[in-house]
Design a protein around this motif. Structure first.
Motif, PDB file in Angstrom:
ATOM      1  N   GLU A   1     -23.016  26.549  30.839  1.00 20.39           N
ATOM      2  CA  GLU A   1     -23.248  26.484  32.287  1.00 20.39           C
ATOM      3  C   GLU A   1     -21.966  26.192  33.063  1.00 20.39           C
ATOM      4  OE1 GLU A   1     -26.978  24.883  34.505  1.00 20.39           O
ATOM      5  OE2 GLU A   1     -25.664  23.195  34.040  1.00 20.39           O
ATOM      6  N   ARG A   2     -21.162  25.285  32.580  1.00 19.33           N
ATOM      7  CA  ARG A   2     -19.901  24.944  33.233  1.00 19.33           C
ATOM      8  C   ARG A   2     -18.973  26.160  33.280  1.00 19.33           C
ATOM      9  NH1 ARG A   2     -17.613  19.333  31.826  1.00 19.33           N
ATOM     10  NH2 ARG A   2     -19.653  19.103  32.687  1.00 19.33           N
TER      11      ARG A   2
ATOM     12  N   LYS B   1     -22.354  21.169  41.379  1.00 17.92           N
ATOM     13  CA  LYS B   1     -23.496  21.963  41.828  1.00 17.92           C
ATOM     14  C   LYS B   1     -24.070  21.408  43.122  1.00 17.92           C
ATOM     15  CE  LYS B   1     -25.728  21.948  37.870  1.00 17.92           C
ATOM     16  NZ  LYS B   1     -26.760  22.252  36.864  1.00 17.92           N
ATOM     17  N   GLY B   2     -24.164  20.095  43.222  1.00 12.07           N
ATOM     18  CA  GLY B   2     -24.643  19.478  44.450  1.00 12.07           C
ATOM     19  C   GLY B   2     -23.733  19.781  45.627  1.00 12.07           C
ATOM     20  N   GLU B   3     -22.435  19.723  45.392  1.00 16.18           N
ATOM     21  CA  GLU B   3     -21.458  20.053  46.433  1.00 16.18           C
ATOM     22  C   GLU B   3     -21.634  21.494  46.899  1.00 16.18           C
ATOM     23  OE1 GLU B   3     -18.034  19.476  48.872  1.00 16.18           O
ATOM     24  OE2 GLU B   3     -19.118  17.988  47.705  1.00 16.18           O
TER      25      GLU B   3
ATOM     26  N   ASP C   1     -18.906  42.004  50.654  1.00 19.79           N
ATOM     27  CA  ASP C   1     -19.255  43.245  49.966  1.00 19.79           C
ATOM     28  C   ASP C   1     -20.406  42.951  49.005  1.00 19.79           C
ATOM     29  OD1 ASP C   1     -18.112  42.030  47.713  1.00 19.79           O
ATOM     30  OD2 ASP C   1     -16.283  43.215  47.808  1.00 19.79           O
ATOM     31  N   ASP C   2     -20.869  43.986  48.325  1.00 16.46           N
ATOM     32  CA  ASP C   2     -22.009  43.823  47.419  1.00 16.46           C
ATOM     33  C   ASP C   2     -21.692  42.883  46.258  1.00 16.46           C
ATOM     34  OD1 ASP C   2     -23.565  45.485  48.967  1.00 16.46           O
ATOM     35  OD2 ASP C   2     -23.223  47.262  47.727  1.00 16.46           O
ATOM     36  N   GLU C   3     -20.474  42.964  45.729  1.00 16.41           N
ATOM     37  CA  GLU C   3     -20.117  42.088  44.616  1.00 16.41           C
ATOM     38  C   GLU C   3     -20.170  40.626  45.051  1.00 16.41           C
ATOM     39  OE1 GLU C   3     -16.576  41.011  41.442  1.00 16.41           O
ATOM     40  OE2 GLU C   3     -16.159  42.476  43.007  1.00 16.41           O
ATOM     41  N   PHE C   4     -19.631  40.329  46.238  1.00 12.11           N
ATOM     42  CA  PHE C   4     -19.665  38.956  46.731  1.00 12.11           C
ATOM     43  C   PHE C   4     -21.105  38.493  46.907  1.00 12.11           C
ATOM     44  CE2 PHE C   4     -19.795  35.742  50.041  1.00 12.11           C
ATOM     45  CZ  PHE C   4     -18.908  34.808  49.519  1.00 12.11           C
ATOM     46  N   SER C   5     -21.943  39.330  47.461  1.00 11.53           N
ATOM     47  CA  SER C   5     -23.358  38.974  47.645  1.00 11.53           C
ATOM     48  C   SER C   5     -24.029  38.682  46.309  1.00 11.53           C
ATOM     49  CB  SER C   5     -24.101  40.089  48.376  1.00 11.53           C
ATOM     50  OG  SER C   5     -23.628  40.215  49.681  1.00 11.53           O
ATOM     51  N   ASP C   6     -23.742  39.488  45.304  1.00  8.35           N
ATOM     52  CA  ASP C   6     -24.311  39.266  43.971  1.00  8.35           C
ATOM     53  C   ASP C   6     -23.813  37.949  43.371  1.00  8.35           C
ATOM     54  OD1 ASP C   6     -25.671  41.663  44.141  1.00  8.35           O
ATOM     55  OD2 ASP C   6     -24.228  42.775  42.908  1.00  8.35           O
ATOM     56  N   LEU C   7     -22.514  37.697  43.517  1.00  6.41           N
ATOM     57  CA  LEU C   7     -21.942  36.451  43.004  1.00  6.41           C
ATOM     58  C   LEU C   7     -22.555  35.240  43.710  1.00  6.41           C
ATOM     59  CD1 LEU C   7     -18.216  37.561  42.835  1.00  6.41           C
ATOM     60  CD2 LEU C   7     -19.637  36.933  40.862  1.00  6.41           C
ATOM     61  N   ARG C   8     -22.728  35.342  45.010  1.00  8.71           N
ATOM     62  CA  ARG C   8     -23.313  34.247  45.785  1.00  8.71           C
ATOM     63  C   ARG C   8     -24.737  33.953  45.306  1.00  8.71           C
ATOM     64  NH1 ARG C   8     -22.900  35.729  51.578  1.00  8.71           N
ATOM     65  NH2 ARG C   8     -24.473  37.220  50.932  1.00  8.71           N
ATOM     66  N   THR C   9     -25.510  35.005  45.041  1.00 10.26           N
ATOM     67  CA  THR C   9     -26.866  34.832  44.534  1.00 10.26           C
ATOM     68  C   THR C   9     -26.852  34.176  43.153  1.00 10.26           C
ATOM     69  OG1 THR C   9     -27.661  36.728  45.798  1.00 10.26           O
ATOM     70  CG2 THR C   9     -28.984  36.060  43.891  1.00 10.26           C
ATOM     71  N   GLN C  10     -25.952  34.628  42.291  1.00  7.42           N
ATOM     72  CA  GLN C  10     -25.825  34.032  40.958  1.00  7.42           C
ATOM     73  C   GLN C  10     -25.459  32.557  41.054  1.00  7.42           C
ATOM     74  OE1 GLN C  10     -23.181  36.245  38.333  1.00  7.42           O
ATOM     75  NE2 GLN C  10     -23.774  38.139  39.349  1.00  7.42           N
ATOM     76  N   LEU C  11     -24.535  32.251  41.958  1.00  7.28           N
ATOM     77  CA  LEU C  11     -24.100  30.869  42.123  1.00  7.28           C
ATOM     78  C   LEU C  11     -25.237  29.988  42.615  1.00  7.28           C
ATOM     79  CD1 LEU C  11     -21.751  28.855  42.035  1.00  7.28           C
ATOM     80  CD2 LEU C  11     -21.246  29.492  44.405  1.00  7.28           C
ATOM     81  N   TYR C  12     -25.967  30.444  43.600  1.00  5.09           N
ATOM     82  CA  TYR C  12     -27.088  29.666  44.130  1.00  5.09           C
ATOM     83  C   TYR C  12     -28.131  29.439  43.041  1.00  5.09           C
ATOM     84  CZ  TYR C  12     -30.895  28.072  47.038  1.00  5.09           C
ATOM     85  OH  TYR C  12     -31.915  27.330  47.568  1.00  5.09           O
TER      86      TYR C  12
ATOM     87  N   LEU D   1     -27.725  29.453  39.802  1.00  2.00           N
ATOM     88  CA  LEU D   1     -27.192  28.546  38.797  1.00  2.00           C
ATOM     89  C   LEU D   1     -27.226  27.101  39.284  1.00  2.00           C
ATOM     90  CD1 LEU D   1     -25.753  28.269  36.030  1.00  2.00           C
ATOM     91  CD2 LEU D   1     -23.601  28.548  37.258  1.00  2.00           C
ATOM     92  N   CYS D   2     -26.854  26.875  40.518  1.00  5.08           N
ATOM     93  CA  CYS D   2     -26.814  25.517  41.069  1.00  5.08           C
ATOM     94  C   CYS D   2     -28.190  24.966  41.383  1.00  5.08           C
ATOM     95  CB  CYS D   2     -25.944  25.486  42.327  1.00  5.08           C
ATOM     96  SG  CYS D   2     -24.204  25.755  42.000  1.00  5.08           S
ATOM     97  N   TYR D   3     -29.049  25.756  41.951  1.00  4.27           N
ATOM     98  CA  TYR D   3     -30.367  25.274  42.369  1.00  4.27           C
ATOM     99  C   TYR D   3     -31.357  25.271  41.215  1.00  4.27           C
ATOM    100  CZ  TYR D   3     -34.431  24.419  45.264  1.00  4.27           C
ATOM    101  OH  TYR D   3     -35.545  23.859  45.810  1.00  4.27           O
TER     102      TYR D   3
END
Length: 83
Positions: free
Chosen positions: A3-4, A45-47, A64-75, A77-79
């Motif tokens: 995960e890290r 993750k809390g930050e 762009d689409d890649e950034f949107s996908d990464l943002r979704t993955q990050l959310y 993973l964190c949530y």
């Protein structure tokens, strides 16, 4: 990949995309969270979750689409796992 490592890889790629999109402030915030993740993944993750939601949040950025996908993955993973 643990995960890290996932968190670090996603955030690092997002940092690059943000710098390319002239969003240096957001890139610095994510870099700070990525650095924190090396010591305390749960705190990082809390930050990161504080960056989502509300006006002017990272959710509002349209690069762009890649950034949107990464943002979704990050959310996700964190949530999804707050342990």
């Amino acid at each position: 990949m643990n995960e890290r490592e996932q968190l670090s890889a996603i955030v690092q790629r997002m940092e690059v995309k943000l710098e390319q999109g002239h969003q240096e402030d957001w890139a610095r915030l994510l870099h700070r969270a990525r650095t924190l993740s090396a010591f305390d993944c749960s705190a990082a993750k809390g930050e990161i979750l504080h960056y989502f939601g509300g006006a002017g949040s990272i959710s509002d950025l349209q690069l762009d689409d890649e950034f949107s996908d990464l943002r979704t993955q990050l959310y996700t993973l964190c949530y999804g796992k707050r342990t």
